[in-house]
Write a protein that holds these residues in place. Structure first.
Motif, short mmCIF file in Angstrom:
data_model
loop_
_atom_site.label_atom_id
_atom_site.label_comp_id
_atom_site.label_asym_id
_atom_site.label_seq_id
_atom_site.Cartn_x
_atom_site.Cartn_y
_atom_site.Cartn_z
N LEU A 133 0.70 -1.29 0.11
CA LEU A 133 -0.15 0.04 -0.20
C LEU A 133 0.76 1.13 0.02
N GLU A 134 1.93 1.22 0.96
CA GLU A 134 2.89 2.37 0.99
C GLU A 134 3.36 2.73 -0.55
N ARG A 135 3.88 1.70 -1.14
CA ARG A 135 4.41 1.85 -2.42
C ARG A 135 3.46 2.38 -3.61
N ASN A 136 2.33 2.39 -3.36
CA ASN A 136 1.17 2.77 -4.15
C ASN A 136 0.42 4.04 -3.54
N GLY A 137 1.08 4.71 -2.80
CA GLY A 137 0.94 6.04 -2.23
C GLY A 137 -0.25 5.96 -1.00
N ILE A 138 -0.71 4.99 -0.69
CA ILE A 138 -1.50 4.73 0.53
C ILE A 138 -0.71 4.55 1.68
N SER A 139 -0.98 5.52 2.75
CA SER A 139 -0.35 5.63 3.93
C SER A 139 -1.33 5.51 5.19
N CYS A 140 -0.74 4.94 6.08
CA CYS A 140 -1.70 4.91 7.39
C CYS A 140 -0.89 5.65 8.57
N ASN A 141 -1.70 6.12 9.50
CA ASN A 141 -0.91 7.04 10.80
C ASN A 141 -1.80 6.67 11.86
N HIS A 142 -1.27 6.00 13.07
CA HIS A 142 -1.89 5.83 14.29
C HIS A 142 -1.97 7.10 15.01
N PRO A 143 -3.03 7.78 15.36
CA PRO A 143 -3.04 8.81 15.89
C PRO A 143 -2.82 8.96 17.48
N LEU A 144 -2.70 7.62 18.11
CA LEU A 144 -2.69 7.73 19.77
C LEU A 144 -1.74 8.74 20.28
N GLY A 145 -2.21 9.53 21.15
CA GLY A 145 -1.56 10.49 21.81
C GLY A 145 -1.17 12.06 21.03
N GLU A 146 -1.68 11.80 19.85
CA GLU A 146 -1.75 13.31 19.11
C GLU A 146 -3.06 14.08 19.33
N PRO A 147 -2.69 15.66 19.45
CA PRO A 147 -3.91 16.34 19.48
C PRO A 147 -5.02 15.84 18.32
N PHE A 148 -6.28 16.19 18.78
CA PHE A 148 -7.26 15.86 18.01
C PHE A 148 -7.39 16.77 16.75
N ASP A 149 -7.68 16.32 15.68
CA ASP A 149 -7.53 17.04 14.30
C ASP A 149 -8.80 16.65 13.56
N ALA A 150 -9.96 17.54 13.70
CA ALA A 150 -10.99 17.35 12.92
C ALA A 150 -10.98 17.02 11.41
N ASN A 151 -9.91 17.48 10.98
CA ASN A 151 -9.53 17.24 9.53
C ASN A 151 -9.21 15.67 9.06
N HIS A 152 -8.61 15.16 10.23
CA HIS A 152 -8.16 13.72 9.82
C HIS A 152 -8.79 12.64 10.97
N HIS A 153 -9.45 13.26 11.94
CA HIS A 153 -10.11 12.14 12.95
C HIS A 153 -11.54 12.52 12.98
N GLN A 154 -12.16 11.23 13.39
CA GLN A 154 -13.51 11.49 13.56
C GLN A 154 -13.71 10.80 15.06
N ALA A 155 -14.23 11.95 16.01
CA ALA A 155 -14.57 11.60 17.38
C ALA A 155 -15.66 10.70 17.53
N MET A 156 -15.50 9.36 18.15
CA MET A 156 -16.42 8.54 18.31
C MET A 156 -17.15 8.79 19.78
N ALA A 157 -16.08 9.19 20.60
CA ALA A 157 -16.64 9.45 22.05
C ALA A 157 -15.44 10.50 22.81
N GLU A 158 -15.72 11.01 24.07
CA GLU A 158 -15.06 11.81 24.69
C GLU A 158 -15.24 11.14 26.29
N GLN A 159 -14.04 11.12 26.87
CA GLN A 159 -13.94 10.45 27.93
C GLN A 159 -12.93 11.32 28.97
N PRO A 160 -13.22 11.41 30.26
CA PRO A 160 -12.10 11.84 31.10
C PRO A 160 -11.04 11.11 31.29
N SER A 161 -9.83 11.78 31.56
CA SER A 161 -8.59 11.03 31.60
C SER A 161 -7.70 11.71 32.35
N ASP A 162 -6.93 11.08 33.32
CA ASP A 162 -5.87 11.74 34.00
C ASP A 162 -4.47 11.70 33.51
#
Length: 212
Positions: A133-162
């Motif tokens: 997939l990468e050689r054909n221009g398809i890339s994936c990114n795991h956003p765990l720990g990244e700031p929420f970006d509405a252009n690339h992420h779809q929020a399914m839920a919001e939870q409190p976290s320490d």
């Protein structure tokens, strides 16, 4: 007494004078100042026409360059993104493969060799698939720990976290997929929000500098 011969002679001698006067009247040169003004006006008129034609040519050339650039961009986009629908179906298969690998039990000491080989086979297939997939221009990114970006992420839920700052992706159910840099499929994520204790501490007067 004037004879007929004298009269003819007189007429003959006077005729050239009259003819000269008439010819001089027809070929007399014009006023030099008026001629210069007319020539100057004509030159200015021609220069204005040349400038107008030059401006039209420059505009036409600029339009043609923009048209060629736009046509090339459209062709490039069509070539790169013509497989977009197919690519979405492919990443669905990739996600199913990732879920299969994640569902395998964690590796432990002394586990059955068949399970080890099965896990290694699934992981190798996943790496190979993602490499294709990468050689054909398809890339994936795991956003765990990244700031929420509405252009690339779809929020399914919001939870409190320490453990995560508010607005941070605390869990990613699927990765973000892109095709040549263009969003193909957003990541399904859970976003962290502040805990009630943290919100209360932030809102308390003691947390505001300068207040008792």
């Amino acid at each position: 007494m004037t004879t007929e011969h004298d009269q003819n002679t007189s007429d003959f001698t006077e005729t050239p004078a009259h003819a000269g006067e008439s010819a001089g009247h027809e070929t007399a040169p014009g006023n030099p100042e008026e001629t210069m003004q007319a020539a100057t006006a004509r030159i200015q008129e021609l220069e204005a026409q040349v400038e107008e034609f030059r401006d039209k040519w420059m505009r036409s050339e600029a339009d043609m360059q923009n048209l060629r650039a736009r046509a090339k961009r459209d062709v490039d986009d069509a070539r790169q993104y013509a497989v977009q629908k197919f690519a979405r179906d492919v990443v669905e298969a990739a996600e199913n493969l990732q879920r299969g690998v994640a569902s395998l039990p964690a590796k432990v000491e002394g586990e059955d060799s068949l399970l080890t080989k099965l896990r290694e086979g699934f992981e190798g297939t996943e790496r190979s698939f993602l490499g294709i997939l990468e050689r054909n221009g398809i890339s994936c990114n795991h956003p765990l720990g990244e700031p929420f970006d509405a252009n690339h992420h779809q929020a399914m839920a919001e939870q409190p976290s320490d453990q995560h700052a508010p607005g941070t992706v605390m869990q990613a159910w699927t990765p973000t997929w892109t095709l040549h840099g263009r969003l193909l499929k957003p990541a399904m994520v859970v976003v962290a929000k502040g805990t009630p204790e943290a919100d209360a501490a932030q809102a308390s007067p003691e947390s505001v500098p300068g207040q008792a």
